[in-house]
Design a protein around this motif. Structure first.
Motif: not given
Ligand code: ATP
Ligand code: MG
Length: 443
Positions: A177, A180, A190, A192-194
């Motif tokens: 991430p 990316r 946001t 898609d990210v931890y």
């Protein structure tokens, strides 16, 4: 980061494997030792029942066992491994024999001549007082470890390989991430990210937006400055050219020189304002606060502006507290009072009035209020008057020499002192601007 993570994982893996190896060998060895001693005990007790047969030398013992009989004084009477047992040294100082003499039975294990073997002993006191000792040689703890070493090395290699694979998967997941994000921060979703990365992304986005905003502001400011500089300079250049070419009758040159003078003054005041603003913008440029009397300073400013006020037929006066101590940068506060009073005089009507009032709000907050009976500011312009280069009535402001930077400077000074601004105005009636300073009560 990848290399560091890998190193740490391998280190943790190997140290865990070594610790587990040492612990397991220790535990297993203890169990092994107890089992051997139990065997010796069983065998020893059986043999002790037939004591006479043992001593006669006609007994055949189990393979690997050694049997010794010692009398109550420690002298060896019989040893299955030594022919001439009488020449053997006194055994009364051996721990297992000493223990057997005292308590009836005794155990011990000692390292053999080689480090990897150990001797295990069990001794039992017989009815006639002599001691029968049975012993056996077997692996020592070191021997056991030595034998288990290859397995441990194989396990360590397997752990290292697993660590390399795991750390690659983990770091790829961690870094993906971020990679990316580096690609396109604005369009990154946001979801898609931890979650731990979300505050970081939000902060970076905010900073990015602020940078873009301030870049745009700077661009607009530069464009405005150039435009504002151009107007008086064009006028000066035009008038000077007319005089140069002899197109102005001698009697009018004085009036043209006055126009040049006015425009030059405008340029000077504009440049001064820009310098002040850039000084205020510079956060490194620290305030020089000191304790001073705000009423005294306001009085001084009013005195300095009396002449300007008289010229415009405006009456300016001081009201309120005769003394009010304030801890602030006095030259900045002087600039602030001057700008507010200058506006109140400039955007006023003939025979208009200006009041400069100093008071203290509950909680020890000093307040400076500049009130006038001037032309007022339209409601829709109230939000904009503190912007750089903003003028409500461009022609009027220009005719009075205004550049639209005075209130921008005021706003800056106010924010650098953690003070607050209040503005209210009604067209045709007047304007009132108050600056509320932070509490001066010492905690
Ligand atoms: P400068 O102060 O830089 O010489 P300026 O007076 O035009 O120029 P500001 O002091 O920032 O600029 O004021 C911005 C605008 O707000 C003015 O042009 C004027 O239109 C309006 N304004 C400010 N103070 C008053 C007031 N007391 N009464 C009416 N209008 C005002
Ligand atoms: Mg002004």
């Amino acid at each position: 980061m990848k290399k560091k993570l890998l190193k740490q994982m391998i280190l943790i893996g190997i140290s865990t494997a070594v610790a587990a190896f040492l612990l397991c060998t220790g535990v297993f060895y203890e169990l092994f030792r107890q089992q051997i001693l139990e065997e010796l005990q069983g065998y020893g007790q059986v043999l002790s029942q037939s004591e006479n047969t043992v001593q006669s030398g006609n007994c055949v013992f189990q393979k690997g066992y050694r049997v010794t009989v010692v009398d109550s004084g420690g002298i060896v009477i019989y040893d299955s491994n030594v022919e001439d047992s009488a020449r053997m040294e006194n055994h009364s100082n051996r721990p297992e024999i000493r223990e057997a003499m005292k308590d009836g039975e005794g155990y011990d294990s000692r390292l053999s001549k080689t480090l990897d073997r150990s001797m295990f002993y069990y001794a039992v006191r017989m009815e006639n007082g002599s001691i029968m000792r049975v012993s056996k040689e077997s692996s020592s703890i070191w021997g056991m470890m030595f034998r288990a070493m290859p397995i441990c090395v194989v396990i360590c290699i397997m752990i290292c390989v697993t660590c390399v694979c795991l750390s690659k998967i983990l770091t790829d997941r961690l870094v993906e991430p971020i990679d990316r994000m580096a690609g396109d921060l604005q369009r990154l979703n946001t979801d898609d990210v931890y979650p731990e990365l979300v505050p970081f992304i939000t902060t970076i986005r905010k900073q990015h937006e602020n940078i873009m905003k301030s870049a745009l502001m700077r661009q607009q400011f530069t464009a405005n400055v150039s435009h504002e500089l151009k107007t008086p300079l064009t006028a000066i250049s035009g008038y000077a050219e007319l005089i140069e070419n002899g197109m102005i009758p001698a009697k009018d040159t004085a009036s043209y020189a006055a126009r040049i003078h006015t425009n030059a003054n405008r340029l000077l005041s504009l440049i001064n304002d820009i310098i002040k603003l850039s000084e205020l913008d510079d956060v490194e440029n620290e305030l020089k606060p000191e304790l001073f009397d705000l009423s005294g300073l306001a009085g001084k400013c009013i005195e300095g502006l009396q002449l300007t006020a008289q010229k415009r037929n405006v009456h300016i006066q001081f009201v309120g507290a005769s003394r009010c101590m304030l801890y602030a940068d006095s030259s900045m506060i002087e600039e602030l009072i001057y700008n507010l009073c200058d506006n109140a005089i400039r955007y006023n009507n003939p025979h208009g009035k200006v009041w400069v009032e100093i008071s203290v709000r509950p909680g020890g907050r000093p307040v400076l209020t500049v009130r006038d009976t001037g032309i007022g500011i339209p409601k829709e312009a109230l939000d904009h008057v503190f912007e750089r280069f903003y003028r409500v009535d461009k022609s009027r402001s220009k005719s009075t020499g205004g550049t639209g930077l005075g209130l921008a400077i005021v706003k800056h000074i106010v924010s650098r002192h953690n003070a607050e601004l209040e503005i209210s105005s009604e067209q045709g009636i007047g304007t009132r601007i108050s600056v509320i300073f932070p509490s001066q009560n010492k905690e």
